[in-house]
Design a protein around this motif. Structure first.
Motif, short mmCIF file in Angstrom:
data_model
loop_
_atom_site.label_atom_id
_atom_site.label_comp_id
_atom_site.label_asym_id
_atom_site.label_seq_id
_atom_site.Cartn_x
_atom_site.Cartn_y
_atom_site.Cartn_z
N LYS A 37 0.84 -1.19 0.00
CA LYS A 37 0.00 0.00 0.00
C LYS A 37 0.88 1.24 0.00
O LYS A 37 1.79 1.37 0.82
N VAL A 38 0.62 2.13 -0.93
CA VAL A 38 1.41 3.36 -1.04
C VAL A 38 1.09 4.28 0.12
O VAL A 38 -0.08 4.49 0.47
N THR A 39 2.12 4.84 0.73
CA THR A 39 1.93 5.85 1.78
C THR A 39 2.49 7.18 1.30
O THR A 39 3.38 7.23 0.44
N CYS A 40 1.96 8.26 1.85
CA CYS A 40 2.35 9.60 1.41
C CYS A 40 2.50 10.51 2.62
O CYS A 40 1.69 10.46 3.56
N LYS A 41 3.53 11.34 2.58
CA LYS A 41 3.77 12.31 3.65
C LYS A 41 4.19 13.63 3.04
O LYS A 41 5.02 13.68 2.13
N MET A 42 3.61 14.73 3.52
CA MET A 42 4.02 16.05 3.06
C MET A 42 5.28 16.46 3.83
O MET A 42 5.28 16.51 5.05
N ILE A 43 6.36 16.75 3.08
CA ILE A 43 7.60 17.15 3.76
C ILE A 43 7.86 18.64 3.65
O ILE A 43 8.73 19.17 4.34
N LEU A 44 7.12 19.32 2.77
CA LEU A 44 7.26 20.77 2.65
C LEU A 44 5.90 21.36 2.33
O LEU A 44 5.24 20.93 1.37
N GLY A 45 5.48 22.31 3.16
CA GLY A 45 4.15 22.88 3.00
C GLY A 45 4.08 23.95 1.92
O GLY A 45 5.08 24.34 1.31
N ARG A 46 2.90 24.44 1.73
CA ARG A 46 2.63 25.46 0.71
C ARG A 46 3.35 26.77 1.04
O ARG A 46 3.45 27.17 2.18
N SER A 47 3.86 27.39 -0.01
CA SER A 47 4.48 28.70 0.15
C SER A 47 3.44 29.78 -0.16
O SER A 47 2.73 29.69 -1.17
#
Length: 434
Positions: A271-281
Motif C-alpha cells: 500500500k502506497v503511503t504519502c507524507k508532506m515534507i514541505l508545505g505550501r508557500s
C-alpha cells in the motif's frame, strides 16, 4: 552568437557478420597501422561522448568489435555523458544538438518513431511518447527500440468504449479527482485523449527493487499515477494534485506542485503511503516548479518565472514568454522548510520537459558553471502553439542574463525540443540492470 560546426548523420556501427562495403570509398589504403588490444580499445571508447564513440566504432572491424563489446557491459561509461538537445527538423527527421561539440547529428532511426507522436518526457536515455491512439511508449532514440507502457485505459480516469465488432472505438474521460467531480464524463476520440490527459512523464530507477518506474502527471488537475516496467496497469496516487515535477531518492518518490508543496510517496509496500515534507508557500510567484537532486544528495526546489511575455498578442502576432529568473531553494527533509540558495557554484541545471538534472561542470565538458539550460515545458507549447518561437536558452544564475544555445534556432516548432542524456545500450540490457 554560437557557431554550429557541422551536421552529420549519427548511425550505429554495423554489428553483423563480415565487413560492410563503403560505396563512397575512392581509394585503397595500403598502409598498416598497429592494432591495439581489445581491452585497451574498450577502455578508450568508454571515455568518449556517445557521438564520438559511434563514429569510432565505424572506422574498422576491430574497433567495431570493441564498440559492440562495450554495449554488452552493464557499466560502460567512464566519461559522463553531457545532455544533448533533441528536436525535430522537418517531417520524420529527428536531430541532436551536442553542447560539447556544437554540432548537429541526425537520427535516422528516431524520426519515424516520433512522427505523429506527442513527447511527454525524457529520462535515463528514454523518451516517453504518446501515439495516435493515446497509448504511451518508451523510446531509445539512439537504438530505435521501444517498449509499450500499460494501456491508457487502466488509468483511473479513462474507460474504453468498444464498437459492435469489439474493437476499441472511443474513450470515456472522467473529469474527477479524489476530492471532487469536476464535470460529467466526456466521450473522446482515440487520437484526441492525449491532448487532454497526459502532461509529463518520468522514468526513474528504483535500485531497491531493481526496477524502472514510470511516473505520469496527468489530468484533470495534474494528478499522479505510476507503473513499473512490466506492470499491466497504472496505479493512481490520490488525493493531491497540480504536480509539476518529480524525482526519486532513497526509495521515495518526491513530487512538487505549483503551490510549492513537496509530497514523499513510499511505493515499496503493498500500500502506497504519502507524507508532506514541505508545505505550501504563500509567496509563490512562478509559472513552473521543479524538484532536483544534487550530486551530493540534497533536494532543490526551483521556481521559474518570466521577465518578458505576451499572452494576448495583436492580430497576426504570436503568444510568447521568455524565462527571466530562477529562484532556488534547498529543501529540508525533516520539516526544516526552505533555505534560499545564492549560488550553485560549479553546478549546472537542466530544466524543461525532461527529468530535472543538477550536474557538476567539472565532470561534464562544455557546460557553464552556475548556469541553467532550459527548454519549454508548458502544455501550451508542448501540445499547442506549433508555430510560435520557443523559450529555450541558457540562464546565468548570478545575474539572470540569458543567451541563446545556438542562433538562429535550428529546431522545428513542434514537438517541443527536450534535453536527453544518451544511452547506447540495448533496451533489454538496461531493463535487466534494474
Amino acid at each position: 552568437m554560437v557557431t554550429v560546426i557541422g551536421e552529420e548523420s549519427l548511425e550505429l556501427p554495423y554489428c553483423g557478420e563480415g565487413e560492410r562495403t563503403n560505396p563512397h570509398t575512392m581509394a585503397t589504403v595500403t598502409c598498416q597501422t598497429p592494432e591495439l588490444p581489445q581491452d585497451i580499445l574498450i577502455d578508450i571508447f568508454a571515455r568518449l561522448q556517445i557521438p564520438d564513440r559511434a563514429r569510432a566504432g565505424s572506422v574498422r572491424s576491430s574497433w567495431r568489435s570493441a564498440y559492440t563489446s562495450l554495449l554488452n557491459l552493464r557499466k560502460y561509461y567512464k566519461q559522463a555523458q553531457t545532455p544533448c538537445l533533441l528536436y525535430t527538423s522537418g517531417k520524420n527527421v529527428a536531430c541532436l544538438y551536442s553542447l560539447v561539440e556544437k554540432r548537429i547529428y541526425k537520427l535516422p532511426l528516431t524520426g519515424p518513431l516520433l512522427s505523429g507522436r506527442f513527447l511527454i518526457g525524457s529520462s535515463l536515455g528514454f523518451l516517453v511518447t504518446v501515439d495516435e491512439r493515446s497509448e504511451m511508449h518508451l523510446v531509445n532514440p539512439i537504438t530505435g527500440e521501444q517498449i509499450g507502457l500499460p494501456s491508457v485505459t487502466t488509468i483511473e480516469q479513462v474507460k474504453p468504449i468498444y464498437d459492435d465488432t469489439g474493437a476499441l472505438h472511443m474513450y470515456e474521460y472522467s473529469l474527477h479527482t479524489a476530492k471532487k467531480v469536476l464535470c460529467p464524463p466526456e466521450i473522446v476520440a482515440l487520437d484526441k485523449l492525449r491532448k487532454f490527459l497526459q502532461h509529463k512523464a518520468f522514468v526513474l530507477s528504483d535500485t531497491s527493487t531493481k526496477s524502472l518506474i514510470v511516473v505520469l502527471v496527468h489530468n484533470p488537475h495534474r494528478q499522479l499515477s505510476f507503473a513499473r516496467i512490466g506492470d499491466d496497469s497504472w496505479t493512481w496516487l490520490p488525493p493531491h494534485a497540480f504536480f509539476d515535477d518529480c524525482t526519486y531518492k532513497d526509495g521515495l518518490l518526491y513530487a512538487t506542485n505549483t503551490d510549492g508543496e513537496i509530497h514523499a510517496f513510499d511505493l515499496s509496500g503493498p500500500k502506497v503511503t504519502c507524507k508532506m515534507i514541505l508545505g505550501r508557500s504563500e509567496v509563490v510567484k512562478c509559472s513552473s516548479m521543479y524538484i532536483v537532486q544534487t550530486p551530493w544528495g540534497d533536494l532543490l526546489q526551483v521556481w521559474r518565472s518570466f521577465s518578458d511575455y505576451e499572452l494576448e498578442p495583436e492580430p497576426e502576432a504570436f503568444v510568447y514568454w521568455n524565462t527571466g529568473r530562477l529562484r532556488i531553494y534547498k529543501v529540508g527533509i525533516a520539516g526544516k522548510g526552505r533555505e534560499k540558495v545564492r549560488s550553485l557554484g560549479d553546478q549546472v541545471l537542466f530544466l524543461g520537459h525532461n527529468q530535472s538534472l543538477c550536474l557538476s561542470a567539472k565532470e561534464y565538458p562544455g557546460l557553464k558553471a552556475n548556469h541553467a539550460y532550459f527548454t519549454d515545458d508548458s502544455f501550451l507549447w508542448t501540445k499547442g502553439f506549433e508555430n510560435n518561437r520557443r523559450d529555450i536558452g541558457i540562464l546565468n544564475l548570478y545575474n539572470n542574463m540569458r543567451e541563446e544555445i545556438v542562433s538562429p534556432q535550428l529546431w522545428s516548432d513542434y514537438p517541443a525540443p527536450t534535453w536527453i542524456t544518451l544511452d547506447l545500450r540495448k533496451m533489454k540490457l538496461v531493463l535487466n540492470q534494474f
